[in-house]
Design an enzyme around this catalytic site. Sequence first.
Site, PDB file in Angstrom:
ATOM      1  N   ARG A 117       0.862  -1.191   0.000  1.00  0.00           N
ATOM      2  CA  ARG A 117       0.000   0.000   0.000  1.00  0.00           C
ATOM      3  C   ARG A 117       0.893   1.234   0.000  1.00  0.00           C
ATOM      4  O   ARG A 117       0.925   2.001   0.956  1.00  0.00           O
ATOM      5  CB  ARG A 117      -0.919  -0.005   1.220  1.00  0.00           C
ATOM      6  CG  ARG A 117      -1.578  -1.344   1.546  1.00  0.00           C
ATOM      7  CD  ARG A 117      -2.431  -1.889   0.445  1.00  0.00           C
ATOM      8  NE  ARG A 117      -3.720  -1.261   0.266  1.00  0.00           N
ATOM      9  CZ  ARG A 117      -4.834  -1.587   0.935  1.00  0.00           C
ATOM     10  NH1 ARG A 117      -4.790  -2.495   1.867  1.00  0.00           N
ATOM     11  NH2 ARG A 117      -5.973  -1.001   0.669  1.00  0.00           N
ATOM     12  N   GLN A 122      -0.054   2.598  -6.015  1.00  0.00           N
ATOM     13  CA  GLN A 122      -1.477   2.957  -5.882  1.00  0.00           C
ATOM     14  C   GLN A 122      -2.324   2.553  -7.090  1.00  0.00           C
ATOM     15  O   GLN A 122      -3.446   2.095  -6.938  1.00  0.00           O
ATOM     16  CB  GLN A 122      -1.608   4.458  -5.672  1.00  0.00           C
ATOM     17  CG  GLN A 122      -2.089   4.789  -4.290  1.00  0.00           C
ATOM     18  CD  GLN A 122      -2.045   6.266  -3.995  1.00  0.00           C
ATOM     19  OE1 GLN A 122      -1.476   7.062  -4.745  1.00  0.00           O
ATOM     20  NE2 GLN A 122      -2.640   6.643  -2.902  1.00  0.00           N
ATOM     21  N   ASP A 125      -3.420  -1.065  -6.941  1.00  0.00           N
ATOM     22  CA  ASP A 125      -3.946  -1.505  -5.653  1.00  0.00           C
ATOM     23  C   ASP A 125      -5.358  -2.100  -5.786  1.00  0.00           C
ATOM     24  O   ASP A 125      -6.373  -1.410  -5.645  1.00  0.00           O
ATOM     25  CB  ASP A 125      -3.937  -0.307  -4.695  1.00  0.00           C
ATOM     26  CG  ASP A 125      -4.238  -0.697  -3.267  1.00  0.00           C
ATOM     27  OD1 ASP A 125      -4.735  -1.823  -3.048  1.00  0.00           O
ATOM     28  OD2 ASP A 125      -3.998   0.127  -2.376  1.00  0.00           O
ATOM     29  N   SER A 128      -7.719  -1.811  -2.713  1.00  0.00           N
ATOM     30  CA  SER A 128      -8.386  -0.508  -2.534  1.00  0.00           C
ATOM     31  C   SER A 128      -9.504  -0.319  -3.544  1.00  0.00           C
ATOM     32  O   SER A 128     -10.604   0.111  -3.181  1.00  0.00           O
ATOM     33  CB  SER A 128      -7.390   0.639  -2.682  1.00  0.00           C
ATOM     34  OG  SER A 128      -6.561   0.692  -1.569  1.00  0.00           O
ATOM     35  N   TYR A 223      -1.712  -0.836   8.292  1.00  0.00           N
ATOM     36  CA  TYR A 223      -2.724  -1.784   8.747  1.00  0.00           C
ATOM     37  C   TYR A 223      -2.849  -1.721  10.270  1.00  0.00           C
ATOM     38  O   TYR A 223      -1.882  -1.417  10.977  1.00  0.00           O
ATOM     39  CB  TYR A 223      -2.347  -3.212   8.345  1.00  0.00           C
ATOM     40  CG  TYR A 223      -2.478  -3.472   6.866  1.00  0.00           C
ATOM     41  CD1 TYR A 223      -3.726  -3.449   6.258  1.00  0.00           C
ATOM     42  CD2 TYR A 223      -1.369  -3.747   6.092  1.00  0.00           C
ATOM     43  CE1 TYR A 223      -3.856  -3.700   4.907  1.00  0.00           C
ATOM     44  CE2 TYR A 223      -1.481  -3.999   4.733  1.00  0.00           C
ATOM     45  CZ  TYR A 223      -2.737  -3.973   4.142  1.00  0.00           C
ATOM     46  OH  TYR A 223      -2.863  -4.219   2.812  1.00  0.00           O
TER      47      TYR A 223
HETATM   48  P1  NAD Z   1      -8.233  -3.332   6.249  1.00  0.00           P
HETATM   49  O1  NAD Z   1      -9.195  -3.899   5.245  1.00  0.00           O
HETATM   50  O2  NAD Z   1      -7.017  -4.105   6.600  1.00  0.00           O
HETATM   51  O3  NAD Z   1      -9.037  -3.078   7.622  1.00  0.00           O
HETATM   52  C1  NAD Z   1     -10.203  -2.291   7.636  1.00  0.00           C
HETATM   53  C2  NAD Z   1     -10.194  -1.418   8.856  1.00  0.00           C
HETATM   54  O4  NAD Z   1     -10.447  -2.207  10.021  1.00  0.00           O
HETATM   55  C3  NAD Z   1      -8.869  -0.725   9.125  1.00  0.00           C
HETATM   56  O5  NAD Z   1      -9.073   0.674   9.089  1.00  0.00           O
HETATM   57  C4  NAD Z   1      -8.471  -1.217  10.515  1.00  0.00           C
HETATM   58  O6  NAD Z   1      -7.819  -0.224  11.268  1.00  0.00           O
HETATM   59  C5  NAD Z   1      -9.809  -1.575  11.088  1.00  0.00           C
HETATM   60  N1  NAD Z   1      -9.815  -2.447  12.286  1.00  0.00           N
HETATM   61  C6  NAD Z   1      -9.010  -3.497  12.605  1.00  0.00           C
HETATM   62  N2  NAD Z   1      -9.355  -4.027  13.798  1.00  0.00           N
HETATM   63  C7  NAD Z   1     -10.429  -3.310  14.236  1.00  0.00           C
HETATM   64  C8  NAD Z   1     -11.258  -3.393  15.399  1.00  0.00           C
HETATM   65  N3  NAD Z   1     -11.058  -4.291  16.358  1.00  0.00           N
HETATM   66  N4  NAD Z   1     -12.260  -2.485  15.507  1.00  0.00           N
HETATM   67  C9  NAD Z   1     -12.483  -1.555  14.570  1.00  0.00           C
HETATM   68  N5  NAD Z   1     -11.727  -1.444  13.440  1.00  0.00           N
HETATM   69  C10 NAD Z   1     -10.718  -2.305  13.280  1.00  0.00           C
HETATM   70  O7  NAD Z   1      -7.844  -1.850   5.851  1.00  0.00           O
HETATM   71  P2  NAD Z   1      -7.623  -1.240   4.400  1.00  0.00           P
HETATM   72  O8  NAD Z   1      -8.882  -0.648   3.932  1.00  0.00           O
HETATM   73  O9  NAD Z   1      -6.984  -2.263   3.557  1.00  0.00           O
HETATM   74  O10 NAD Z   1      -6.616  -0.064   4.730  1.00  0.00           O
HETATM   75  C11 NAD Z   1      -5.458  -0.316   5.523  1.00  0.00           C
HETATM   76  C12 NAD Z   1      -4.598   0.901   5.594  1.00  0.00           C
HETATM   77  O11 NAD Z   1      -3.911   1.093   4.390  1.00  0.00           O
HETATM   78  C13 NAD Z   1      -5.306   2.196   5.882  1.00  0.00           C
HETATM   79  O12 NAD Z   1      -4.494   2.941   6.742  1.00  0.00           O
HETATM   80  C14 NAD Z   1      -5.359   2.862   4.560  1.00  0.00           C
HETATM   81  O13 NAD Z   1      -5.471   4.272   4.661  1.00  0.00           O
HETATM   82  C15 NAD Z   1      -4.029   2.444   4.009  1.00  0.00           C
HETATM   83  N6  NAD Z   1      -3.954   2.499   2.552  1.00  0.00           N
HETATM   84  C16 NAD Z   1      -2.879   3.126   2.003  1.00  0.00           C
HETATM   85  C17 NAD Z   1      -2.767   3.172   0.612  1.00  0.00           C
HETATM   86  C18 NAD Z   1      -1.598   3.840  -0.033  1.00  0.00           C
HETATM   87  O14 NAD Z   1      -0.866   4.532   0.616  1.00  0.00           O
HETATM   88  N7  NAD Z   1      -1.389   3.612  -1.307  1.00  0.00           N
HETATM   89  C19 NAD Z   1      -3.736   2.583  -0.178  1.00  0.00           C
HETATM   90  C20 NAD Z   1      -4.801   1.960   0.443  1.00  0.00           C
HETATM   91  C21 NAD Z   1      -4.908   1.904   1.815  1.00  0.00           C
END
Ligand code: NAD
Length: 372
Positions: A117, A122, A125, A128, A223
């Site tokens: 990520r 991006q 991804d 996403s 994450y």
């Molecule tokens: P994910 O699918 O792994 O998880 C979904 C959400 O669940 C996360 O926000 C996590 O913090 C939350 N979570 C975990 N345990 C929990 C609990 N017990 N109670 C409530 N919430 C809980 O997440 P994702 O959508 O794949 O995103 C992961 C991270 O990656 C985020 O910080 C996102 O901003 C980042 N991201 C970065 C890029 C990039 O820089 N290119 C792209 C996509 C996502």
Amino acid sequence: MTVFFPRESDAVRVALSPDNAGKLHQLGLEVVVQSGLGGGLGWRDEDYVAKGARVVADAAAPDGCGLVVRVNRPSGHEAAPRGAVHLSSLDAFRERELVGALSAAGISAISVEMIPRTTIAQKMDVLSSQASLAGYAAVILAAERLDRVFPMMMTPSGTIAAAKVFIVGVGVAGLQAIATAKRLGAKVEAFDTRPAVEEQVQSLGAKFVKVDLGETGQTAQGYAKALTEEQLAKQRDVMARQVSQSDVVITTAQVFGRPAPRILTSAMLEAMRPGSVVIDMAAATGGNVEGSEPGVEKRIGGALLLGAKNLADHVALHASQMLSNNYLALIEHLWDKETKALKIDPSDEILAGCLLTHGGEVVHPQFRQPTT
Ligand code: NAD
């Protein structure tokens, strides 16, 4: 080099749009698609042919095939010929046997859900692009199944209060769910264990629910870290109150590489108003809600519990366009213009995250050791 896109009986989405067939062709690849590949989306064989692709009847990879691209993980014989590259979602943490089989078959397997990520990745991804559409689809589904409307309405026939929507887990899917529910006029609240999310929730006009869990944090990839049992118990206490006051709850919480955290209990659902809707977007990875199963609907007390399964399939055309763009970006990244072949360098900053097998070995550090 030939790239092959087989038709997948278990996929609604499609890994190649006709436009991107043209782009791969221009890059110098011979593009071969199995007849009927995009039929479910209105992408006809002749649309691919018009962009320079060849259409074949057979599901087997054609001669000279150096790359096979799919949406879903293959069964062993569908992956790719020995020495070729396979690209798809592999669900690797739960498919360790498949990873071993791909390695033994001498296939270089890239698992697209492991793409880092990072800013440079991006465009590739897949997690996403698909999670964002799934978050949208979850809210639309909830709105359709709820016995009340989302927006506040003041009419001569009476005033209707806005529906209360609670989103648990604010990653990519959760953010899109908040934005969609807000656009429909609901009153939206959300919770995540990563404190960095509070500002993002507020910027979408929703309220962040605070729970004092002590140290939570996130990994370098962004994450969430897994909570301790004690922290989860604390979280459940606050969730119980919040859930009982909500008309719709959508859970999206995931911890990378582990089963999803169990956050909502059946007792919490039983305390909800009859007619409420709960959608567990983490059903396929173990479930955030007690009793949820992917693709299964059940009533718990008066609440309707929907275990989500492939929600991006509800908007399959846009999901396929985005997926195809993600795959195209990755192939462009790996394409060596001089040798007219894919350059599989395990130390490449993107491949280091998502290349699982290469040269007859499991090369990804997280999969090298057998799990107990
Ligand atoms: P994910 O699918 O792994 O998880 C979904 C959400 O669940 C996360 O926000 C996590 O913090 C939350 N979570 C975990 N345990 C929990 C609990 N017990 N109670 C409530 N919430 C809980 O997440 P994702 O959508 O794949 O995103 C992961 C991270 O990656 C985020 O910080 C996102 O901003 C980042 N991201 C970065 C890029 C990039 O820089 N290119 C792209 C996509 C996502």
